[in-house]
Design a protein around this motif. Structure first.
Motif, PDB file in Angstrom:
ATOM      1  N   TYR A  89      -2.909  11.166  -2.313  1.00 11.76           N
ATOM      2  CA  TYR A  89      -2.931  10.377  -3.544  1.00 11.76           C
ATOM      3  C   TYR A  89      -2.853  11.266  -4.775  1.00 11.76           C
ATOM      4  O   TYR A  89      -2.410  10.839  -5.823  1.00 11.76           O
ATOM      5  CB  TYR A  89      -4.176   9.494  -3.598  1.00 11.76           C
ATOM      6  CG  TYR A  89      -4.235   8.577  -2.395  1.00 11.76           C
ATOM      7  CD1 TYR A  89      -3.203   7.686  -2.142  1.00 11.76           C
ATOM      8  CD2 TYR A  89      -5.286   8.634  -1.504  1.00 11.76           C
ATOM      9  CE1 TYR A  89      -3.215   6.865  -1.028  1.00 11.76           C
ATOM     10  CE2 TYR A  89      -5.316   7.806  -0.393  1.00 11.76           C
ATOM     11  CZ  TYR A  89      -4.273   6.930  -0.164  1.00 11.76           C
ATOM     12  OH  TYR A  89      -4.292   6.114   0.940  1.00 11.76           O
ATOM     13  N   TYR A 133       0.830  -1.205   0.000  1.00 11.40           N
ATOM     14  CA  TYR A 133       0.000   0.000   0.000  1.00 11.40           C
ATOM     15  C   TYR A 133       0.861   1.249   0.000  1.00 11.40           C
ATOM     16  O   TYR A 133       2.031   1.222   0.347  1.00 11.40           O
ATOM     17  CB  TYR A 133      -0.985   0.012   1.169  1.00 11.40           C
ATOM     18  CG  TYR A 133      -0.378   0.218   2.535  1.00 11.40           C
ATOM     19  CD1 TYR A 133      -0.236   1.494   3.061  1.00 11.40           C
ATOM     20  CD2 TYR A 133       0.008  -0.861   3.317  1.00 11.40           C
ATOM     21  CE1 TYR A 133       0.305   1.691   4.321  1.00 11.40           C
ATOM     22  CE2 TYR A 133       0.537  -0.678   4.584  1.00 11.40           C
ATOM     23  CZ  TYR A 133       0.688   0.597   5.075  1.00 11.40           C
ATOM     24  OH  TYR A 133       1.215   0.786   6.325  1.00 11.40           O
ATOM     25  N   TYR A 134       0.236   2.328  -0.449  1.00 12.56           N
ATOM     26  CA  TYR A 134       0.874   3.635  -0.412  1.00 12.56           C
ATOM     27  C   TYR A 134      -0.044   4.588   0.336  1.00 12.56           C
ATOM     28  O   TYR A 134      -1.221   4.316   0.514  1.00 12.56           O
ATOM     29  CB  TYR A 134       1.242   4.142  -1.811  1.00 12.56           C
ATOM     30  CG  TYR A 134       0.117   4.287  -2.814  1.00 12.56           C
ATOM     31  CD1 TYR A 134      -0.337   5.543  -3.203  1.00 12.56           C
ATOM     32  CD2 TYR A 134      -0.468   3.163  -3.414  1.00 12.56           C
ATOM     33  CE1 TYR A 134      -1.340   5.694  -4.145  1.00 12.56           C
ATOM     34  CE2 TYR A 134      -1.467   3.300  -4.366  1.00 12.56           C
ATOM     35  CZ  TYR A 134      -1.905   4.565  -4.725  1.00 12.56           C
ATOM     36  OH  TYR A 134      -2.896   4.693  -5.660  1.00 12.56           O
ATOM     37  N   THR A 135       0.524   5.681   0.801  1.00 16.04           N
ATOM     38  CA  THR A 135      -0.222   6.585   1.678  1.00 16.04           C
ATOM     39  C   THR A 135      -0.584   7.890   0.971  1.00 16.04           C
ATOM     40  O   THR A 135       0.002   8.248  -0.046  1.00 16.04           O
ATOM     41  CB  THR A 135       0.601   6.911   2.938  1.00 16.04           C
ATOM     42  OG1 THR A 135       1.837   7.506   2.544  1.00 16.04           O
ATOM     43  CG2 THR A 135       0.873   5.661   3.763  1.00 16.04           C
ATOM     44  N   ALA A 136      -1.548   8.582   1.549  1.00 17.90           N
ATOM     45  CA  ALA A 136      -1.997   9.883   1.037  1.00 17.90           C
ATOM     46  C   ALA A 136      -0.875  10.900   1.203  1.00 17.90           C
ATOM     47  O   ALA A 136       0.006  10.699   2.031  1.00 17.90           O
ATOM     48  CB  ALA A 136      -3.246  10.310   1.794  1.00 17.90           C
ATOM     49  N   ASP A 190      -0.559  -2.197  -5.851  1.00 11.03           N
ATOM     50  CA  ASP A 190      -0.243  -1.298  -4.746  1.00 11.03           C
ATOM     51  C   ASP A 190      -1.528  -0.555  -4.403  1.00 11.03           C
ATOM     52  O   ASP A 190      -1.971   0.308  -5.168  1.00 11.03           O
ATOM     53  CB  ASP A 190       0.869  -0.338  -5.191  1.00 11.03           C
ATOM     54  CG  ASP A 190       1.574   0.356  -4.040  1.00 11.03           C
ATOM     55  OD1 ASP A 190       1.514  -0.152  -2.906  1.00 11.03           O
ATOM     56  OD2 ASP A 190       2.197   1.401  -4.284  1.00 11.03           O
ATOM     57  N   VAL A 243     -10.392   7.342  -2.668  1.00 12.34           N
ATOM     58  CA  VAL A 243      -9.398   6.570  -1.911  1.00 12.34           C
ATOM     59  C   VAL A 243      -9.435   5.066  -2.165  1.00 12.34           C
ATOM     60  O   VAL A 243      -8.513   4.368  -1.766  1.00 12.34           O
ATOM     61  CB  VAL A 243      -9.518   6.840  -0.388  1.00 12.34           C
ATOM     62  CG1 VAL A 243      -9.219   8.294  -0.067  1.00 12.34           C
ATOM     63  CG2 VAL A 243     -10.863   6.423   0.152  1.00 12.34           C
ATOM     64  N   ALA A 250      -6.382  -1.396   4.300  1.00  7.15           N
ATOM     65  CA  ALA A 250      -6.892  -1.555   5.668  1.00  7.15           C
ATOM     66  C   ALA A 250      -8.223  -2.302   5.708  1.00  7.15           C
ATOM     67  O   ALA A 250      -8.549  -2.913   6.730  1.00  7.15           O
ATOM     68  CB  ALA A 250      -7.034  -0.188   6.336  1.00  7.15           C
ATOM     69  N   SER A 287      -4.289   1.763  -2.126  1.00 10.76           N
ATOM     70  CA  SER A 287      -4.277   2.905  -1.219  1.00 10.76           C
ATOM     71  C   SER A 287      -4.296   2.342   0.205  1.00 10.76           C
ATOM     72  O   SER A 287      -4.740   1.208   0.432  1.00 10.76           O
ATOM     73  CB  SER A 287      -5.510   3.780  -1.434  1.00 10.76           C
ATOM     74  OG  SER A 287      -6.688   3.075  -1.077  1.00 10.76           O
ATOM     75  N   GLN A 288      -3.824   3.116   1.150  1.00  5.77           N
ATOM     76  CA  GLN A 288      -3.803   2.655   2.544  1.00  5.77           C
ATOM     77  C   GLN A 288      -5.213   2.303   3.014  1.00  5.77           C
ATOM     78  O   GLN A 288      -5.409   1.307   3.719  1.00  5.77           O
ATOM     79  CB  GLN A 288      -3.181   3.715   3.452  1.00  5.77           C
ATOM     80  CG  GLN A 288      -3.054   3.264   4.893  1.00  5.77           C
ATOM     81  CD  GLN A 288      -2.307   4.277   5.752  1.00  5.77           C
ATOM     82  OE1 GLN A 288      -2.016   5.401   5.338  1.00  5.77           O
ATOM     83  NE2 GLN A 288      -1.988   3.879   6.967  1.00  5.77           N
ATOM     84  N   GLU A 289      -6.208   3.094   2.616  1.00  8.00           N
ATOM     85  CA  GLU A 289      -7.591   2.837   3.034  1.00  8.00           C
ATOM     86  C   GLU A 289      -8.104   1.505   2.480  1.00  8.00           C
ATOM     87  O   GLU A 289      -8.783   0.750   3.180  1.00  8.00           O
ATOM     88  CB  GLU A 289      -8.510   3.977   2.572  1.00  8.00           C
ATOM     89  CG  GLU A 289      -8.293   5.281   3.312  1.00  8.00           C
ATOM     90  CD  GLU A 289      -7.155   6.135   2.737  1.00  8.00           C
ATOM     91  OE1 GLU A 289      -7.017   7.279   3.187  1.00  8.00           O
ATOM     92  OE2 GLU A 289      -6.408   5.671   1.855  1.00  8.00           O
ATOM     93  N   THR A 299      -2.609  -3.063   8.364  1.00 10.17           N
ATOM     94  CA  THR A 299      -1.575  -2.312   7.646  1.00 10.17           C
ATOM     95  C   THR A 299      -0.171  -2.561   8.199  1.00 10.17           C
ATOM     96  O   THR A 299       0.811  -2.341   7.495  1.00 10.17           O
ATOM     97  CB  THR A 299      -1.874  -0.801   7.653  1.00 10.17           C
ATOM     98  OG1 THR A 299      -2.010  -0.350   8.998  1.00 10.17           O
ATOM     99  CG2 THR A 299      -3.116  -0.485   6.835  1.00 10.17           C
TER     100      THR A 299
END
Length: 132
Positions: A34, A29-32, A109, A51, A116, A111-113, A121
């Protein structure tokens, strides 16, 4: 000795099982943020895509054909011992909006959301099943 009906039942069950599992791979995952004012996504430029999104690795990028595709993703297990049971049992639907360049650690990859929803995570990287 097996009769023909038993053999047919086994063949039918096995064919459904292969359809139910979809493709296998890994997710990270990648974080905001975005959407960054200086960096456009490979698919949508500077458009805000929300997201529930993902970046596709070379495994599914298909020379930009993956842009806009949606994938149903489900965690199937851990890739490391740090978090031995990361999966939540849920699945998530994401839309591909970007490219995860060579060296990408996962097939997709998230999004973190989105990550989750399907896993803890803290795991960072998980095994997945995904279907377009």
């Amino acid at each position: 000795m097996c009769n023909i009906k038993q053999v047919l039942v086994v063949v039918v069950v096995m064919s459904f099982a292969s359809v139910a599992y979809g493709d296998q791979g890994t997710a990270t995952y990648y974080t905001a943020p975005y959407m960054h004012p200086m960096t456009a996504s490979s698919c949508d430029g500077y458009k805000n895509d929300g997201v529930m999104i993902a970046a596709a690795s070379d495994a599914i990028w298909d020379n930009k054909a993956a842009c806009g595709r949606t994938y149903k993703v489900k965690c199937t297990g851990a890739t490391n011992k740090g978090v031995p049971h990361p999966c939540t049992g849920q699945s998530v639907v994401v839309r591909v909006v970007d490219y995860c360049p060579p060296g990408c650690r996962g097939t997709i990859d998230l999004s973190q959301e989105a990550f989750a929803v399907i896993a803890n995570t803290d795991a960072g990287k998980i095994k997945i099943q995904f279907d377009q």
